[in-house]
Scaffold this motif. Structure first.
Motif, PDB file in Angstrom:
ATOM      1  N   GLU A   1       0.825  -1.207   0.000  1.00  0.00           N
ATOM      2  CA  GLU A   1       0.000   0.000   0.000  1.00  0.00           C
ATOM      3  C   GLU A   1       0.864   1.264   0.000  1.00  0.00           C
ATOM      4  OE1 GLU A   1      -3.304   2.132  -0.480  1.00  0.00           O
ATOM      5  OE2 GLU A   1      -3.167  -0.060  -0.493  1.00  0.00           O
ATOM      6  N   LYS A   2       1.945   1.265   0.761  1.00  0.00           N
ATOM      7  CA  LYS A   2       2.831   2.428   0.801  1.00  0.00           C
ATOM      8  C   LYS A   2       3.559   2.614  -0.525  1.00  0.00           C
ATOM      9  CE  LYS A   2       3.385   2.336   5.810  1.00  0.00           C
ATOM     10  NZ  LYS A   2       4.209   1.938   6.962  1.00  0.00           N
ATOM     11  N   LEU A   3       3.879   1.502  -1.192  1.00  0.00           N
ATOM     12  CA  LEU A   3       4.504   1.601  -2.510  1.00  0.00           C
ATOM     13  C   LEU A   3       3.535   2.211  -3.507  1.00  0.00           C
ATOM     14  CD1 LEU A   3       6.723   1.031  -4.585  1.00  0.00           C
ATOM     15  CD2 LEU A   3       5.852  -1.331  -4.749  1.00  0.00           C
ATOM     16  N   LYS A   4       2.267   1.799  -3.480  1.00  0.00           N
ATOM     17  CA  LYS A   4       1.272   2.369  -4.390  1.00  0.00           C
ATOM     18  C   LYS A   4       1.122   3.875  -4.166  1.00  0.00           C
ATOM     19  CE  LYS A   4      -1.576  -1.808  -4.909  1.00  0.00           C
ATOM     20  NZ  LYS A   4      -2.893  -2.429  -4.586  1.00  0.00           N
ATOM     21  N   LYS A   5       1.085   4.283  -2.908  1.00  0.00           N
ATOM     22  CA  LYS A   5       0.959   5.713  -2.604  1.00  0.00           C
ATOM     23  C   LYS A   5       2.192   6.483  -3.072  1.00  0.00           C
ATOM     24  CE  LYS A   5      -2.144   5.228   1.374  1.00  0.00           C
ATOM     25  NZ  LYS A   5      -2.289   5.403   2.845  1.00  0.00           N
ATOM     26  N   HIS A   6       3.365   5.845  -2.950  1.00  0.00           N
ATOM     27  CA  HIS A   6       4.604   6.479  -3.407  1.00  0.00           C
ATOM     28  C   HIS A   6       4.566   6.712  -4.915  1.00  0.00           C
ATOM     29  CE1 HIS A   6       8.977   7.310  -3.334  1.00  0.00           C
ATOM     30  NE2 HIS A   6       8.956   6.742  -4.525  1.00  0.00           N
ATOM     31  N   LEU A   7       4.147   5.712  -5.667  1.00  0.00           N
ATOM     32  CA  LEU A   7       4.071   5.859  -7.123  1.00  0.00           C
ATOM     33  C   LEU A   7       3.118   6.990  -7.500  1.00  0.00           C
ATOM     34  CD1 LEU A   7       3.945   2.104  -8.246  1.00  0.00           C
ATOM     35  CD2 LEU A   7       5.922   3.624  -8.237  1.00  0.00           C
ATOM     36  N   LYS A   8       1.983   7.049  -6.838  1.00  0.00           N
ATOM     37  CA  LYS A   8       1.009   8.110  -7.138  1.00  0.00           C
ATOM     38  C   LYS A   8       1.564   9.475  -6.771  1.00  0.00           C
ATOM     39  CE  LYS A   8      -3.786   9.475  -6.254  1.00  0.00           C
ATOM     40  NZ  LYS A   8      -5.047   9.131  -5.552  1.00  0.00           N
ATOM     41  N   LYS A   9       2.202   9.585  -5.615  1.00  0.00           N
ATOM     42  CA  LYS A   9       2.743  10.864  -5.150  1.00  0.00           C
ATOM     43  C   LYS A   9       3.782  11.413  -6.114  1.00  0.00           C
ATOM     44  CE  LYS A   9       5.550  12.803  -1.386  1.00  0.00           C
ATOM     45  NZ  LYS A   9       6.210  12.522  -0.076  1.00  0.00           N
ATOM     46  N   HIS A  10       4.583  10.541  -6.717  1.00  0.00           N
ATOM     47  CA  HIS A  10       5.677  10.984  -7.584  1.00  0.00           C
ATOM     48  C   HIS A  10       5.288  10.987  -9.059  1.00  0.00           C
ATOM     49  CE1 HIS A  10       8.934  11.265  -4.565  1.00  0.00           C
ATOM     50  NE2 HIS A  10       8.187  10.391  -3.912  1.00  0.00           N
ATOM     51  N   GLY A  11       4.006  10.846  -9.348  1.00  0.00           N
ATOM     52  CA  GLY A  11       3.550  10.979 -10.722  1.00  0.00           C
ATOM     53  C   GLY A  11       3.713   9.746 -11.573  1.00  0.00           C
ATOM     54  N   PHE A  12       3.741   8.576 -10.945  1.00  0.00           N
ATOM     55  CA  PHE A  12       3.932   7.332 -11.694  1.00  0.00           C
ATOM     56  C   PHE A  12       2.704   6.419 -11.593  1.00  0.00           C
ATOM     57  CE2 PHE A  12       8.334   8.586 -10.547  1.00  0.00           C
ATOM     58  CZ  PHE A  12       8.851   8.711 -11.831  1.00  0.00           C
ATOM     59  N   SER A  13       1.525   7.007 -11.539  1.00  0.00           N
ATOM     60  CA  SER A  13       0.304   6.211 -11.416  1.00  0.00           C
ATOM     61  C   SER A  13       0.077   5.304 -12.623  1.00  0.00           C
ATOM     62  CB  SER A  13      -0.912   7.133 -11.255  1.00  0.00           C
ATOM     63  OG  SER A  13      -0.808   7.893 -10.072  1.00  0.00           O
ATOM     64  N   ASP A  14       0.670   5.655 -13.762  1.00  0.00           N
ATOM     65  CA  ASP A  14       0.502   4.851 -14.969  1.00  0.00           C
ATOM     66  C   ASP A  14       1.340   3.578 -14.964  1.00  0.00           C
ATOM     67  OD1 ASP A  14       2.610   7.060 -15.284  1.00  0.00           O
ATOM     68  OD2 ASP A  14       3.221   5.580 -16.790  1.00  0.00           O
ATOM     69  N   VAL A  15       2.292   3.503 -14.061  1.00  0.00           N
ATOM     70  CA  VAL A  15       3.205   2.357 -14.038  1.00  0.00           C
ATOM     71  C   VAL A  15       2.458   1.120 -13.538  1.00  0.00           C
ATOM     72  CG1 VAL A  15       5.284   1.399 -12.977  1.00  0.00           C
ATOM     73  CG2 VAL A  15       5.243   3.783 -13.751  1.00  0.00           C
ATOM     74  N   LYS A  16       2.605   0.029 -14.262  1.00  0.00           N
ATOM     75  CA  LYS A  16       1.939  -1.217 -13.888  1.00  0.00           C
ATOM     76  C   LYS A  16       2.705  -1.883 -12.751  1.00  0.00           C
ATOM     77  CE  LYS A  16       0.371  -5.656 -15.799  1.00  0.00           C
ATOM     78  NZ  LYS A  16       0.350  -6.513 -17.009  1.00  0.00           N
ATOM     79  N   LEU A  17       2.005  -2.164 -11.650  1.00  0.00           N
ATOM     80  CA  LEU A  17       2.597  -2.814 -10.484  1.00  0.00           C
ATOM     81  C   LEU A  17       1.990  -4.205 -10.341  1.00  0.00           C
ATOM     82  CD1 LEU A  17       4.100  -2.970  -7.736  1.00  0.00           C
ATOM     83  CD2 LEU A  17       2.132  -1.770  -6.731  1.00  0.00           C
ATOM     84  N   LYS A  18       2.846  -5.237 -10.311  1.00  0.00           N
ATOM     85  CA  LYS A  18       2.380  -6.607 -10.104  1.00  0.00           C
ATOM     86  C   LYS A  18       3.110  -7.209  -8.917  1.00  0.00           C
ATOM     87  CE  LYS A  18       1.467 -11.002 -12.423  1.00  0.00           C
ATOM     88  NZ  LYS A  18       1.443 -11.713 -13.713  1.00  0.00           N
ATOM     89  N   VAL A  19       2.355  -7.678  -7.930  1.00  0.00           N
ATOM     90  CA  VAL A  19       2.943  -8.324  -6.759  1.00  0.00           C
ATOM     91  C   VAL A  19       3.082  -9.810  -7.052  1.00  0.00           C
ATOM     92  CG1 VAL A  19       2.712  -8.790  -4.297  1.00  0.00           C
ATOM     93  CG2 VAL A  19       1.915  -6.598  -5.239  1.00  0.00           C
ATOM     94  N   ARG A  20       4.317 -10.298  -7.055  1.00  0.00           N
ATOM     95  CA  ARG A  20       4.584 -11.701  -7.346  1.00  0.00           C
ATOM     96  C   ARG A  20       4.544 -12.565  -6.079  1.00  0.00           C
ATOM     97  NH1 ARG A  20       4.199 -14.026 -12.356  1.00  0.00           N
ATOM     98  NH2 ARG A  20       5.059 -12.650 -13.938  1.00  0.00           N
TER      99      ARG A  20
END
Length: 470
Positions: free
Chosen positions: A356-375
């Motif tokens: 959850e903190k990683l997702k918020k970090h991506l959004k905060k820094h303008g990387f909401s478009d980046v695809k995140l997959k948890v393996r």
């Protein structure tokens, strides 16, 4: 009588070790790469056949979307205790193949200074070699005309290297049987290059993710690589990934995600006592030589180094892929770039909070478009150093002549022990054993031939010692 029985079985191992060695080599010659599925079914069946030869009732527990777990039960008439023998038959991919001194699934015996004969193979130390040592040790007890002094439940998975997704599933499925167990043992060859063994009482958790950047509304090509000259007017997904990664971690290794360290607990008094005892025999130069590193981050030494290694969370980049990396030149602007990362978790962090903190970090820094997959994602685990399974592991070391050893409150690595250590089982567990090997996950993984024999004997001693403890 117990010491006489142990001596009898040790003599049997000495007399039959060449047979045991060939059985071990045969298991190592069978590929079992969980990431690709290569050889998994064949290897699972081989392990199941070995357990059946012990007289165990065996089941290949299958899952709709995963690899089978080899589940077996071996009960003794007079045994009062039950252990879960946890292990794994899967291995990491062997690449890069051109760096091996022998084919990774040949299990060739070679001379390696200063250890003498070693088996070079993927899985030699991690962990098909120790798995086979455990099976050979139990078989030696029975072939010596004895019954194992403890009941055994075998839980041998084929997905450890991809996050053990079905270990909690089988724990739930077999809960009534597993609740009868008293402890969990993970057979391991723990001696370092000096011959000093270790006893490991815990492990870090892990969150393994993939980040993928593709061209899109932010810029960059969307469907295919294009000529590199267009970098003058078209944004690059590769540069975007690099900029993203630079926001995650400082040059000193500090994770820059907001709140990442909020729930990190300091080492307990028991932890510190174990670390200080371990420092009496710990040699950081051994680790430097093993991993061919010249210095540790921040030039940490001694207690600071151990605390960093065991009780600090961490973020690693496992791999980055983008564009053309073949021979010669090819001028392209890639349309996608990918990175694989792993977070190592310590008490009292949870995988859910990290994601959850990683997702918020991506959004905060303008990387909401980046695809995140948890393996992979599972928590840390620890065992009380006063548990009888731990005392038995140490007593077995003493019986084999080792009064100097390391006790690690947690391993820097990860394993799915949370599934056993947490409710509803809440079982103590230990990783322990004699024998030396190294280069897990790397080319030229090996285990010493002498170490395999020593490990078989240690396992016999350990089992009897645990059975005898009140």
């Amino acid at each position: 009588m117990t010491q006489e029985e142990i001596h009898k079985v040790h003599e049997y191992i000495e007399a039959h070790f060449n047979e045991h060695l060939e059985l071990t080599r045969r298991l190592l010659q069978q590929p079992s790469i969980s990431a690709t599925g290569e050889g998994i079914e064949e290897c699972a069946q081989m392990v199941a056949d070995h357990l059946k030869e012990l007289g165990a009732t065996v089941q290949l527990v299958r899952f709709r979307d995963g690899h089978p777990i080899v589940y077996g039960k071996l009960y003794s008439k007079e045994a009062k205790k039950t252990i879960i023998a946890y292990s794994m038959y899967d291995v990491q991919p062997p690449e890069p193949l051109d760096e091996w001194i022998a084919p990774p699934f040949e299990a060739r015996i070679v001379q390696m200074e200063p250890f003498g004969d070693v088996i070079v193979a993927r899985g030699a130390i991690n962990t098909k070699g120790p798995l086979m040592a455990f099976i050979n040790a139990v078989k030696s007890i029975m072939d010596s005309g004895l019954e194992p002094p403890v009941n055994m439940i075998f839980l041998i998975e084929g997905e450890e290297e991809i996050g053990s997704p079905h270990v909690p599933v089988i724990v739930k499925e077999k809960l009534d049987e597993l609740k009868k167990a008293d402890a969990v043992y993970f057979p391991s060859a723990t001696q370092d290059e000096r011959g000093v063994p270790s006893v490991v009482l815990g492990c870090k958790g892990i969150v393994y993710v993939e980040l993928e950047v593709r061209g899109g509304s932010w810029g960059g090509p969307k469907e295919r690589d294009i000529h590199s000259s267009y970098i003058a007017c078209v944004d690059s997904p590769v540069w975007r990934l690099i900029h993203l990664l630079s926001t995650l971690c400082s040059p000193e290794g500090k994770v820059l995600i907001d709140g990442f360290y909020d729930n990190v607990a300091p080492p307990s008094p028991d932890d510190m006592e174990m670390l200080k005892k371990t420092l009496e025999v710990f040699d950081e130069e051994v680790i430097k030589r093993r991993f061919t590193v010249e210095r540790f981050r921040g030039d940490a030494k001694g207690l600071e180094l151990l605390k960093n290694l065991i009780f600090s969370p961490a973020l690693n980049i496992d791999g980055i892929y983008a564009g053309y990396i073949g021979p010669g030149t090819k001028t392209v602007l890639p349309y996608r770039a990918m990175a694989k990362l792993d977070f190592r978790l310590v008490p009292n962090m949870t995988p859910e909070e990290v994601v959850e903190k990683l997702k918020k970090h991506l959004k905060k820094h303008g990387f909401s478009d980046v695809k995140l997959k948890v393996r992979d994602a599972y928590p840390w685990a620890k065992t009380d150093p006063r548990a009888s399974i731990v005392r038995a592991a140490i007593r077995a070391l003493n019986i084999h002549g080792f009064d100097k050893y390391e006790v690690w409150p947690m391993s820097p690595g990860s394993a799915p022990f949370y599934a056993f250590a947490s409710p509803p089982l809440s079982l103590p567990f230990v990783m322990a054993g004699l024998g030396h090997g190294s280069r897990a996950h790397a080319p030229n993984e090996y285990i010493t031939v002498k170490g395999l024999k020593d490990l078989e004997k240690y396992i016999v001693t350990f089992i009897y010692e645990y059975a005898s403890l009140k």
